[in-house]
Enzyme design. Structure first.
Site, mmCIF file in Angstrom:
data_model
loop_
_atom_site.group_PDB
_atom_site.id
_atom_site.type_symbol
_atom_site.label_atom_id
_atom_site.label_comp_id
_atom_site.label_asym_id
_atom_site.label_seq_id
_atom_site.Cartn_x
_atom_site.Cartn_y
_atom_site.Cartn_z
ATOM 1 N N TYR A 2 33.482 33.704 33.534
ATOM 2 C CA TYR A 2 33.068 33.988 32.196
ATOM 3 C C TYR A 2 34.212 33.725 31.329
ATOM 4 C CZ TYR A 2 29.321 35.194 29.187
ATOM 5 O OH TYR A 2 28.201 34.719 28.133
ATOM 6 N N HIS A 30 41.478 31.882 28.932
ATOM 7 C CA HIS A 30 41.418 31.158 30.219
ATOM 8 C C HIS A 30 41.659 29.511 29.850
ATOM 9 C CE1 HIS A 30 38.506 34.592 31.423
ATOM 10 N NE2 HIS A 30 39.434 34.463 32.175
HETATM 11 P P1 AMP Z 1 40.512 37.327 34.428
HETATM 12 O O1 AMP Z 1 39.542 36.274 34.344
HETATM 13 O O2 AMP Z 1 40.495 38.353 33.252
HETATM 14 O O3 AMP Z 1 41.057 37.925 35.781
HETATM 15 O O4 AMP Z 1 41.752 36.398 33.767
HETATM 16 C C1 AMP Z 1 42.395 35.300 34.589
HETATM 17 C C2 AMP Z 1 43.611 34.816 33.971
HETATM 18 O O5 AMP Z 1 43.537 34.573 32.512
HETATM 19 C C3 AMP Z 1 44.756 35.775 34.215
HETATM 20 O O6 AMP Z 1 45.991 35.183 34.438
HETATM 21 C C4 AMP Z 1 44.739 36.419 32.754
HETATM 22 O O7 AMP Z 1 46.073 37.009 32.325
HETATM 23 C C5 AMP Z 1 44.421 35.277 32.006
HETATM 24 N N1 AMP Z 1 44.055 35.725 30.687
HETATM 25 C C6 AMP Z 1 42.891 36.631 30.530
HETATM 26 N N2 AMP Z 1 42.879 36.980 29.027
HETATM 27 C C7 AMP Z 1 43.573 36.002 28.382
HETATM 28 C C8 AMP Z 1 44.139 36.119 26.866
HETATM 29 N N3 AMP Z 1 43.249 36.660 26.099
HETATM 30 N N4 AMP Z 1 45.180 35.302 26.722
HETATM 31 C C9 AMP Z 1 45.703 34.658 27.609
HETATM 32 N N5 AMP Z 1 45.290 34.692 28.982
HETATM 33 C C10 AMP Z 1 44.452 35.448 29.437
#
Ligand code: AMP
Length: 298
Positions: free
Chosen positions: A26, A31
């Site tokens: 999502y 990301h």
């Molecule tokens: P997630 O899908 O939430 O597990 O996140 C996947 C990757 O995206 C992880 O390395 C998170 O730290 C990074 N991530 C999630 N939200 C953000 C954001 N707002 N800014 C930068 N990186 C993000």
């Protein structure tokens, strides 16, 4: 862009320097910024999209975590991904693992203390992604500061030959840190959720004006939450390297907050670095347009 579902297919896709961007899907601009960064550094960019059941606790949002493969495929391709690795649970865990990966200390505080088993679940899936995909580099967001510290330590302790890059937090126009979980927020909850970033930005200003004391910096965030009637799981100052609780910013640190707002549990932080003896806060970057999370285009 290819969509694959096995580790072997990921390894077959390698050409030159290979970068991995692990996600739970999502996708949003946070990301996408990691994918764009990987695309600048690497010849092949693999984006993994896997909602890892081992990092969710009982009663958490595993069953309702947002998912839309076609949407993610388009967004990832546009940001520069070459391969989308979208395994099902059985591809990643053919059998429930009896091996545990636990980064002692780092895994037990903050998120680890509030979400039992969560950090170990992240540790095992990252270890499997590094072992199975065999990337040269991997990209993680500073938004999950504790996770970033844990992955770095895990890589070092296990001599995993993967360079771990940490990328800035991407925020919506009004400061709310992008998260797939923002889609759970009602309009009212979203307004209240701004208390997290507002408090952190106030603390960033105070730090840059010379405030080093952890309790006083944390109080600025707590005050912002209280003004909106939001109760924090924690507000804490910790070291970037090993997530040790800090009384004051005496080394590279982050000020982290976690709070439940309506149906979402949100986390956010600012990193605070020491540059020539002065404190410099990383407030992240802000979009200048509505996020793709709400149906916009990247
Ligand atoms: P997630 O899908 O939430 O597990 O996140 C996947 C990757 O995206 C992880 O390395 C998170 O730290 C990074 N991530 C999630 N939200 C953000 C954001 N707002 N800014 C930068 N990186 C993000």
């Amino acid at each position: 862009m290819d969509v694959v579902s096995t580790f072997a297919e990921c390894r077959d896709a390698h050409a030159g320097i290979t970068g991995l961007v692990p996600t739970m899907g999502y996708l949003h601009e946070g990301h996408l910024s990691l994918i764009e960064c990987a695309a600048r550094d690497c010849d092949t960019v693999i984006v993994s999209l896997f909602v890892n059941p081992l990092q969710f606790g009982q009663g958490e949002d595993l069953a309702r975590y947002p998912a839309d493969l076609e949407r993610d495929r388009e967004l990832a391709a546009k940001a520069g991904a070459d391969v989308l690795f979208a395994p099902v649970v059985g591809d990643v865990y053919p059998e429930p693992p009896v091996t545990t990966v636990s980064v002692t200390g780092i895994a037990g505080v903050l998120e680890g203390a509030h979400r039992p088993g969560h950090m170990d679940g992240v540790a095992i899936v990252v270890t499997k992604l590094f072992a199975g995909v065999q990337p040269d580099r991997a990209y993680f967001g500073r938004k999950d500061a504790q996770q970033l510290a844990m992955v770095r330590r895990l890589g070092a302790d296990l001599s995993l030959p993967v360079l771990v890059a940490g990328c800035p937090t991407v925020r919506e126009r009004d400061g709310l840190a992008l998260s797939s979980r923002n889609t759970y927020l009602s309009a009212d909850d979203r307004t209240r959720a701004l208390a997290l970033s507002r408090g952190l930005m106030t603390a960033a200003d105070a730090a840059e004006a010379g405030e080093r004391d952890g309790s006083r910096l944390a109080a600025l965030v707590t005050g912002s939450l209280e003004a909106e009637g939001v109760a924090a799981d924690y507000v804490a100052l910790a070291s970037q390297a090993d997530v040790r609780p800090l009384d004051a910013v005496t080394e590279p640190a982050f000020l982290a907050v976690a709070a439940r707002v309506g149906a979402a549990r949100l986390i956010d932080n600012i990193h605070i670095d020491l540059v020539d003896g002065r404190l410099v806060a990383d407030r992240g970057v802000r979009l200048d347009h509505p996020s793709v999370l709400y149906g916009g285009t990247a």
